[in-house]
Design a protein around this motif. Structure first.
Motif, PDB file in Angstrom:
ATOM      1  N   ALA A  24       0.813  -1.214   0.000  1.00 24.93           N
ATOM      2  CA  ALA A  24       0.000   0.000   0.000  1.00 24.93           C
ATOM      3  C   ALA A  24       0.849   1.268   0.000  1.00 24.93           C
ATOM      4  N   SER A  25       2.164   1.148   0.141  1.00 25.88           N
ATOM      5  CA  SER A  25       3.038   2.315   0.226  1.00 25.88           C
ATOM      6  C   SER A  25       3.304   2.886  -1.155  1.00 25.88           C
ATOM      7  N   PRO A  26       3.759   4.153  -1.194  1.00 27.15           N
ATOM      8  CA  PRO A  26       4.097   4.719  -2.517  1.00 27.15           C
ATOM      9  C   PRO A  26       5.197   3.892  -3.173  1.00 27.15           C
ATOM     10  N   PRO A  27       5.167   3.772  -4.495  1.00 27.09           N
ATOM     11  CA  PRO A  27       6.188   2.999  -5.215  1.00 27.09           C
ATOM     12  C   PRO A  27       7.573   3.604  -5.032  1.00 27.09           C
ATOM     13  N   VAL A  28       8.515   2.767  -4.620  1.00 20.83           N
ATOM     14  CA  VAL A  28       9.890   3.227  -4.425  1.00 20.83           C
ATOM     15  C   VAL A  28      10.842   2.265  -5.158  1.00 20.83           C
ATOM     16  N   ALA A  29      12.104   2.692  -5.237  1.00 25.21           N
ATOM     17  CA  ALA A  29      13.139   1.841  -5.828  1.00 25.21           C
ATOM     18  C   ALA A  29      14.492   2.287  -5.301  1.00 25.21           C
ATOM     19  N   VAL A  30      15.464   1.367  -5.296  1.00 25.55           N
ATOM     20  CA  VAL A  30      16.858   1.777  -5.164  1.00 25.55           C
ATOM     21  C   VAL A  30      17.516   1.449  -6.505  1.00 25.55           C
ATOM     22  N   ILE A  31      18.524   2.238  -6.837  1.00 23.28           N
ATOM     23  CA  ILE A  31      19.202   2.024  -8.132  1.00 23.28           C
ATOM     24  C   ILE A  31      20.661   1.664  -7.884  1.00 23.28           C
ATOM     25  N   SER A  32      21.272   1.041  -8.886  1.00 26.30           N
ATOM     26  CA  SER A  32      22.692   0.698  -8.760  1.00 26.30           C
ATOM     27  C   SER A  32      23.542   1.918  -9.079  1.00 26.30           C
ATOM     28  N   GLN A  33      24.763   1.929  -8.565  1.00 26.54           N
ATOM     29  CA  GLN A  33      25.674   3.053  -8.807  1.00 26.54           C
ATOM     30  C   GLN A  33      25.931   3.220 -10.302  1.00 26.54           C
ATOM     31  N   ALA A  34      25.971   2.091 -11.040  1.00 30.64           N
ATOM     32  CA  ALA A  34      26.216   2.168 -12.483  1.00 30.64           C
ATOM     33  C   ALA A  34      25.134   2.979 -13.177  1.00 30.64           C
ATOM     34  N   LEU A  35      23.888   2.786 -12.759  1.00 32.11           N
ATOM     35  CA  LEU A  35      22.784   3.541 -13.348  1.00 32.11           C
ATOM     36  C   LEU A  35      22.881   5.010 -12.953  1.00 32.11           C
TER      37      LEU A  35
END
Lengths: 101, 874
Positions: free
Chosen positions: B627-638
């Motif tokens: 139910a939480s807002p959509p989140v993400a972590v990204i890689s350093q390469a990105l």
């Protein structure tokens, strides 16, 4: 050259005056497949020389000419030495009967 | 029987032998036998025909006497006597040649049975595989379904073009379910290969339809292992994915397309692929294999040209997904062995160098030995033997040596090939079937002739000339002879240096590779991959299932942390789902230039379990729920690629989820991971929380302080406690996964290092042998010097100096050779230049270290001899 007992028999036959291949075969009791290679080797080593018999002889007997083998002087000497050394008492058939050329 | 008949029969028999008699003698020979047989029969003597058999012996004797091979028989007998009388020399020469030739025969077996192995399909050069290639991305990519469907509809170069989707089905026999690695294939798949089933049939056109698709064709392997080769298996009902399926056919052993080779698993069976409507839209991120059979008369170049034009057409129609996308068409053979071709040829080149050193070594031995035979050869020459006769004799002796060495080599090669088959890297196709076959034996025979010529020719030429020049004048042979032997030793040293420096470069590359930061911890992590879609088709079911599994795994004794992830690094069934996205607030990208990255799904515990560092912001957490807002972590390469100096944390990405746009906040940046090989670039990844987008293709990872291998079974039982019918696609540890990717390199390194060591030993032995011979032959000279006051140090310096001079020449030549061949190795190197001076310097030091005792030992022996003894003996 190696002088086997078979070679000594062939030399003996030549010394006894056999000069044609089948006569030597008959005198020694060796098969033709043994006699002829020995004759060829003796020829190559210079102990024997060969030639065709005279035409007249063949014509007279109304048959194809035969090859005539005889010992060279060196071959006769060598042959006598080795025959003496290697052969057992000659078989009865090997009589010194000169054969007409 | 009349005399005429007997004579005719006897003459006929003589005639059968006449062909043996040399032509020049034949006429007289026939006359002679005719004369004897005629006289014999005229005399009434019996058995003329029997005596005529003697003509065969006579003819054979004349044949062998008149042509060269009679002398060859004599030479063989003489050569055999020589070898028996000098057993030490013979053993050394046969051993050295045998080892070199064994390596060659092994390489031949590898080349002929792997690189050149005939494919079992009709007209195999017309069977091709097709791949996508993305811009500057390295390597070929699997095809996406949407692109494949376009190729199939529009390409005209192929008689058949088929797609194959890797799919694991769960087979249940009433006890425990097991995973069957299968391919779901489109129509034309079996027709492409052109092999008939050994039982039953393949799929009909109406079986690619939903509802009629539950039919399966078994591989011969599965048929034997699971169904005991039951001839009545066709028509049998089995349970796959909890549904009834029917076995309709069995394919032969020869039908092993090995499309997924390199992923380490054999395909067990095939099922029809039922196309789904949405698959036509999937173009980014492919996972299908595509095979085709070219139409008769269509060349692969023409097919490539057509597919290139088609790729550009599709690029224009689909600029978002197909920008810079091209199509590779390669033959089946290239697909199967192309990756290992360069490694195999490198192996063959190293083998050739070892054989060359062995031949040079034996040449030197023959020369040294020949110096001792110079008197014998001079006498033969004086008795009338021509130079050609002596040359022939010496070459026949070399052939005898090489022939005996070939026998030893075949025995050694058989052992070597067995070892390769058992211990070679598993991802090299067909390596487990390697054996020494008739072709290898034929190769060994040809090789022995070549080796005899190569190793024996120079000594034969030199020594056969002895008769002309007379016996050797000096104790060490003439100067040219000495220079020749010294030159040969220097050549061995140079060749050995080339191999040693090559091996050293590979060692450094390997060390560099192992030191690469893969982005995660490479030990103490258990790995269990499973596909849970079929048993948990809905997202809530997946959340429940994996939630329970994770809870149980985290509670296992010895588990420090656990997590689950979709795209597991280094696993064979490596998942890479790519997506296009835009960065909110950035100017809109040009069409076709949208940012692209791999999407991964993970639970929060994944990062700690894999020791992936959090570099900015935070990792995913339990708070990032459905139910939480959509989140993400990204890689350093990105982050480096698309954000450069800007802080990505807090920025938003616009992506797509289940066909709908999704606004995702970036909450953290984590370390980049390599996913398939240590020497590839790290992946640009977007990690989404599992709770916000559950997947059925998940891998459980668990970190432990104890042996990770022992944890795998516990994890499986934890999963079975939740669902006893869940199957596992792969169970292993993280270090096994990484180690597998360097197995081929490690193997190549071990083999090359072994050859380098062998080359060093041979070169040192060659050096020792020549210096010993020289020292022995110079014994008198040394004796005189010592009698005149020279110390042992002076003597040692004389001998060692000669040896080191040869080594120096060899090193200088070898450095040039190593610098040149280093370039050939460049595709195998990592983090080191082919001309790296430190590596080359190290190789030179190793060589000198090995060569020095080889010089010193003969010197010590020469110096320790008593001058009085030496002079007296002479």
């Amino acid at each position: 050259m190696r002088f086997s007992p078979a070679t000594a028999l062939v030399l003996q036959a030549l010394l006894d005056g056999r000069h044609h291949g089948f006569d030597i075969m008959d005198a020694t009791g060796l098969p033709s497949g043994t006699v002829y290679p020995i004759l060829r080797r003796l020829d190559a080593e210079g102990l024997v020389r060969s030639k065709w018999e005279k035409d007249g002889v063949a014509r007279k007997e109304q048959r194809p000419p035969r090859r005539y083998y005889e010992l060279t002087p060196g071959g006769a000497r060598t042959g006598r030495e080795h025959v003496a050394r290697l052969t057992a008492p000659a078989p009865a058939r090997l009589q010194a009967q000169p054969v007409e050329n | 029987m009349s005399a005429d008949v007997r004579l005719r029969r006897a003459l006929r028999l003589v005639g059968t032998a006449a062909w043996l008699v040399p032509a020049a003698l034949r006429a007289d020979w026939r006359r002679e036998w005719a004369g004897e047989l005629a006289a014999w029969i005229d005399d009434g003597r019996p058995d003329a025909v029997r005596h005529a058999f003697g003509a065969w012996s006579d003819a054979a004797w004349l044949r062998q006497r008149q042509v060269a091979d009679l002398s060859a028989l004599d030479d063989l007998r003489h050569g055999w006597r020589q070898l028996r009388e000098h057993a030490g020399f013979a053993t050394l020469a046969i051993g050295v040649l045998g080892v070199g030739m064994a390596a060659c025969i092994t390489a031949f077996s590898v080349v002929s049975q792997i690189l050149l192995r005939p494919l079992p399909y009709p007209d195999p050069d017309h069977v091709v595989t097709l791949w996508e290639r993305q811009g500057a991305t390295e390597g070929r990519l699997d095809a996406s379904p949407g692109n494949f469907l376009d190729w199939q509809a529009r390409a005209t170069s192929f008689e058949h073009l088929a797609g194959a989707e890797p799919y694991s089905h769960d087979y249940f026999d009433g006890e425990r379910p097991e995973v069957w690695r299968m391919l779901n294939v489109t129509s034309g798949f079996f027709e492409t290969f052109g092999l008939a089933p050994i039982a039953g049939r393949t799929f009909g056109a109406d079986e690619y339809i939903d509802g009629r698709h539950r039919v399966v064709v078994l591989s011969a392997t599965l048929w034997r292992s699971r169904f005991n080769a039951d001839p009545a298996v066709v028509g049998r009902r089995i349970t796959l994915n909890s549904e009834p399926w029917q076995v309709i056919g069995v394919m032969p052993d020869a039908f092993e397309p090995n499309l997924l080779e390199g992923r380490g698993s054999r395909i067990l069976a095939w099922a029809p692929k039922v196309p789904q409507e949405y698959e036509a839209r999937i173009r980014g991120g492919g996972f299908w294999n595509v095979v085709g059979r070219l139409k008769p008369g269509v060349s692969i170049e023409a097919a490539r040209a057509e597919m290139d034009a088609l790729a550009r057409q599709i690029e224009q129609e689909q600029p978002r997904t197909n920008r810079d996308s091209r199509i590779d068409v390669i033959t089946m053979r290239e697909h199967l062995v192309g990756d290992v071709r360069s490694a195999v040829w490198l192996f063959a080149a190293a083998v050739a160098v070892v054989l060359l050193i062995a031949c040079v070594n034996v040449t030197n031995l023959l020369l040294t030995r020949g110096a001792a035979r110079s008197q014998e050869l001079a006498v033969r020459s004086a008795l009338g033997a021509s130079r050609w006769r002596l040359l022939g004799q010496l070459l026949v002796e070399s052939l005898l040596l090489a022939g005996l060495a070939a026998g030893v080599a075949l025995a050694l090669a058989t052992a070597a090939v067995r070892a390769l088959a058992a211990l070679g890297p598993a991802n090299v196709l067909w390596i487990d079937t390697l054996h020494v076959d008739g072709r290898a034996a034929g190769f060994a025979a040809l090789l022995s002739v070549a080796v005899a010529a190569f190793a024996g020719l120079v000594p034969a030429l030199r020594l056969s000339g002895v008769g002309r020049a007379g016996a050797t004048r000096t104790a060490t042979g003439d100067r040219a002879h000495r220079r020749l032997r010294a030159g040969l030793v220097a050549a061995e040293v140079a060749l050995a240096l080339v191999l040693v420096s090559g091996a050293a470069l590979l060692v450094r590359s390997f060390v560099n590779l192992l030191a690469v930061d893969a982005g995660f911890a490479r030990s103490q992590v258990a790995v269990v991959q499973m596909f849970a879609w079929d048993r948990n088709p809905r997202p809530d079911q997946l959340r429940t299932f994996f939630g329970e599994v994770l809870g149980r795994v985290q509670g296992l004794p010895g588990v420090q942390s656990a997590g689950i992830v979709t795209a597991m690094p280094f696993i064979e069934a490596n998942i890479d789902v790519q997506t296009l996205f835009t960065i909110v607030g950035d100017p809109p990208p040009a069409e076709g230039a949208e940012p692209r990255a791999s999407v991964n799904v993970a639970t929060p515990g994944y990062f700690a379990t894999m020791a992936i560092p959090v570099l900015r912001g935070r990792a995913l957490s339990e708070a990032d729920g459905q139910a939480s807002p959509p989140v993400a972590v990204i890689s350093q390469a990105l982050a480096d690629r698309y954000f450069r100096d800007r802080d990505p944390v807090g920025r938003h990405l616009l992506g797509r989820g289940r066909g709908k746009p999704v606004d995702i906040e970036i909450v953290g940046v984590v370390g980049s991971l390599r996913h398939e090989r240590l020497d590839e670039a790290p992946r640009m990844e977007i990690y989404r929380p599992f709770a916000q987008g559950p997947s059925g293709s998940m891998t459980v990872v668990a970190r432990t302080a104890v042996d990770a291998r022992s944890l795998v079974e516990s994890i499986k039982h934890a999963v079975w406690a939740v669902d006893p019918l869940q199957t596992f696609y792969r169970t292993t540890t993280i270090d096994e996964l990484v180690s597998r990717t360097v197995a081929t390199r490690r193997f190549a390194l071990v083999v090359l290092a072994g050859f380098a060591a062998l080359a060093l030993v041979l070169a040192a032995a060659g050096l020792y042998g020549v210096l010993s011979a020289i020292a022995q032959q110079q014994q008198r000279e040394i004796g005189v010097r010592m009698a005149l006051g020279a110390t042992w140090l002076d003597v040692a310096r004389l001998v060692v100096g000669r040896g080191l001079a040869m080594v120096a020449v060899g090193v200088v030549t070898g450095i040039a050779g190593a610098a040149g061949t280093g370039r050939l190795l460049s595709s195998f190197l990592f983090g080191v230049s082919p001309q790296d001076p430190w590596t080359l310097g190290g190789a030179v030091l190793v060589l000198v270290a090995v060569a020095t005792p080889a010089c010193f030992l003969p010197a010590r022996r020469a110096a320790s001899a008593s001058p009085a003894e030496v002079l007296r003996t002479d």
